[in-house]
Design an enzyme around this catalytic site. Structure first.
Site, short mmCIF file in Angstrom:
data_model
loop_
_atom_site.label_atom_id
_atom_site.label_comp_id
_atom_site.label_asym_id
_atom_site.label_seq_id
_atom_site.Cartn_x
_atom_site.Cartn_y
_atom_site.Cartn_z
N ASP A 1 -11.15 2.67 4.28
CA ASP A 1 -11.47 1.25 4.12
C ASP A 1 -12.98 1.02 4.05
OD1 ASP A 1 -9.42 -0.60 3.81
OD2 ASP A 1 -8.85 -0.55 5.93
N LYS B 1 0.84 -1.21 0.00
CA LYS B 1 0.00 0.00 0.00
C LYS B 1 0.86 1.25 0.00
CE LYS B 1 -3.77 -2.38 2.23
NZ LYS B 1 -4.38 -2.81 3.46
N GLN C 1 -4.54 -1.52 9.58
CA GLN C 1 -4.41 -2.87 9.02
C GLN C 1 -4.97 -3.92 9.98
OE1 GLN C 1 -3.49 -3.49 5.99
NE2 GLN C 1 -3.30 -5.69 6.05
N1 LIG Z 1 -7.60 -2.52 7.06
C1 LIG Z 1 -7.40 -3.51 6.20
N2 LIG Z 1 -7.69 -3.30 4.90
C2 LIG Z 1 -7.47 -4.29 3.99
O1 LIG Z 1 -7.74 -4.11 2.79
C3 LIG Z 1 -6.94 -5.55 4.43
C4 LIG Z 1 -6.67 -5.70 5.79
N3 LIG Z 1 -6.92 -4.66 6.64
N4 LIG Z 1 -6.18 -6.85 6.26
C5 LIG Z 1 -5.84 -7.97 5.43
C6 LIG Z 1 -6.60 -7.95 4.14
C7 LIG Z 1 -5.92 -8.74 3.04
N5 LIG Z 1 -5.68 -7.78 2.01
C8 LIG Z 1 -5.05 -8.04 0.78
C9 LIG Z 1 -4.66 -7.02 -0.04
C10 LIG Z 1 -4.01 -7.27 -1.22
C11 LIG Z 1 -3.73 -8.55 -1.61
C12 LIG Z 1 -3.00 -8.74 -2.88
O2 LIG Z 1 -2.83 -7.83 -3.66
N6 LIG Z 1 -2.50 -9.91 -3.15
C13 LIG Z 1 -1.69 -10.12 -4.34
C14 LIG Z 1 -0.43 -10.89 -4.00
C15 LIG Z 1 0.32 -10.33 -2.83
C16 LIG Z 1 1.66 -10.93 -2.59
O3 LIG Z 1 2.39 -11.12 -3.57
O4 LIG Z 1 1.97 -11.17 -1.40
C17 LIG Z 1 -2.51 -10.86 -5.39
O5 LIG Z 1 -3.63 -11.27 -5.07
O6 LIG Z 1 -2.05 -11.01 -6.52
C18 LIG Z 1 -4.14 -9.59 -0.81
C19 LIG Z 1 -4.79 -9.34 0.37
C20 LIG Z 1 -6.11 -6.56 2.41
N7 LIG Z 1 -6.65 -6.59 3.59
#
Ligand SMILES: Nc1nc(=O)c2c([nH]1)NC[C@@H]1CN(c3ccc(C(=O)N[C@@H](CCC(=O)O)C(=O)O)cc3)C=[N+]21
Ligand SMILES: NC(=O)C1=CN([C@@H]2O[C@H](COP(=O)(O)OP(=O)(O)OC[C@H]3O[C@@H](n4cnc5c(N)ncnc54)[C@H](OP(=O)(O)O)[C@@H]3O)[C@@H](O)[C@H]2O)C=CC1
Length: 367
Positions: A127, A60, A104
């Site tokens: 969010d 982010k 987060q």
């Molecule tokens: N306040 C808050 N807001 C959130 O938006 C939030 C959170 N807490 N806690 C955890 C979850 C999980 N989450 C993800 C975000 C991006 C990928 C993402 O982009 N994943 C990549 C791969 C990431 C990598 O390579 O590690 C993909 O799907 O291709 C996944 C999971 C947001 N979250």
């Protein structure tokens, strides 16, 4: 988007779409800074040192840098007290350089997540997790100030891929506050007919198989199998699951909630069927009157010509249609009526005999 002439599953390039969106945001940020001599600021608060959270937070922060948003980093130790965290949030609430606050999740066990999230000023709740924002999302004619980012992203992926939502049957797998529930609400607002599948749902396969659009957000590696997907369906796989992989340096790889390889193979196979008569046939489910499921090859039942025609031409009176659908010896009784199909694109054929549902062929091709 898949077209009738496509012979394989079309892949929505999420990375390319994300890049386009980031470029658009960068332009907006530049315009804002020229107009107001100020750039937007996003406070990203992380508590503790969970590896996955740190990786998401750094993604982010990197994205902020790329588009010109100032990232205000707040890193707190695992043992920070709830009061201290809330005091931090209050400070950010009144900081004029901070326009959005993101805490987060998950938070350590000793902290009440609900309490902390409700302390974020609703004007800065990027969010969209504040109960008032979610509440407005659930009500007709109300405008939430912010939409949760992942659900919004799912709709963006669909619209930027030319996939319309209005009137479609959408199955959302998962009902979490972060993804499943808000994406279901957003889709409802976008005039989809939404079904939500969760861990207590009986026979998810049969529900998912009816979907024109599948949003998979269960956090369960490869749970949606190729054969669960209706040909022509669009799939947004939100799941990000780490599974062991000794070939990787890290020892794991990330997979979705949908069995991607299987889905592509299955869809390609079915779609090829529309233009080549010699290819392997897809599976067909036969529901005899006793409601028992039997899996058979569609060879015996459906000829290729039938699949290529417009559904509206396939009326019950068509003898050609009936004879082509007449099974040799599996089904009893007189001529079978073709009673129901999706009129936009052939996605299923239902045949009735003596008012009993006898056969449902889940074959077809997308628009
Ligand atoms: N306040 C808050 N807001 C959130 O938006 C939030 C959170 N807490 N806690 C955890 C979850 C999980 N989450 C993800 C975000 C991006 C990928 C993402 O982009 N994943 C990549 C791969 C990431 C990598 O390579 O590690 C993909 O799907 O291709 C996944 C999971 C947001 N979250
Ligand atoms: N790319 C991105 O931006 C994001 C990706 N994610 C990923 O999305 C996935 C889901 O995340 P999140 O919503 O936070 O997860 P949660 O664990 O909070 O919720 C999972 C949901 O899925 C349901 N579920 C679990 N197992 C099954 C099953 N076998 N069949 C049907 N439903 C099931 C649960 O049902 P019940 O309610 O009954 O327990 C629950 O509603 C994860 O892989 C996560 O990493 C998450 C956020 C952002």
């Amino acid at each position: 988007m898949a077209s009738q002439s496509d012979h394989k599953a079309t892949i929505i390039d999420g990375k390319a779409i994300a890049q386009t969106i980031r470029s658009e945001i960068a332009v907006e940020v530049r315009n804002l800074s020229q107009k107001y001599d100020k750039v937007p600021g996003l406070a990203v608060v992380i508590v503790g040192s969970r590896k996955d959270s740190q990786s998401y937070v750094s993604m982010k922060r990197k994205a902020c840098a790329e588009v010109g948003i100032t990232s205000v980093d707040v890193d707190l130790p695992e043992n920070v007290s709830q009061d201290d965290l809330i005091a931090k949030v209050h400070k950010l609430n009144v900081n004029p350089d901070v326009h959005g606050i993101l805490v987060q999740l998950p938070l350590p066990r000793h902290i009440n997540e609900e309490k902390v999230l409700s302390e974020i000023s609703i004007e800065k709740d990027v969010d969209g997790f504040h109960p008032l924002n979610i509440g407005k999302l659930a009500m007709k004619g109300r405008e939430p100030l912010f939409l949760p980012c992942t659900p919004k992203g799912c709709l963006e992926l669909l619209s930027r891929s030319g996939i319309s939502i209005t009137g479609k049957k959408v199955v959302v797998v998962g009902r979490s506050n972060i993804v499943g529930l808000p994406v279901a609400l957003l889709l409802l607002q976008a005039n989809a007919t939404v079904t939500v599948v969760h861990s207590h749902t009986l026979d998810p396969e049969s529900i998912i198989r009816q979907a024109d659009i599948i949003i998979a957000a269960a956090g369960h590696a490869m749970m949606v199998k190729g054969g669960w997907i209706k040909p022509g369906a669009a799939i947004i796989d939100v799941g990000t699951n780490a599974i062991d992989d000794s070939r990787k340096k890290s020892g794991y790889r990330l997979v979705g909630d949908v069995d991607f390889q299987e889905a592509c193979q299955y869809l390609s196979q079915v779609q090829r069927l529309c233009s080549h008569s010699d290819v392997q046939q897809p599976r067909v489910d036969v529901i005899p009157p006793q409601q028992e499921f039997l899996q058979i090859s569609s060879d015996d039942f459906i000829n290729q010509e039938l699949l290529r025609r417009d559904v509206r031409n396939l009326m019950p009176t068509s003898t050609e249609c009936q004879s082509s659908l007449m099974p040799s010896d599996n089904l009893p009784g007189p001529a079978h009526d073709l009673v129901g199909v999706n009129t936009d694109h052939i996605t299923g054929i239902v045949i009735k005999a003596k008012d009993e549902l006898l056969l449902m062929a889940t074959v077809g091709y997308p628009l």
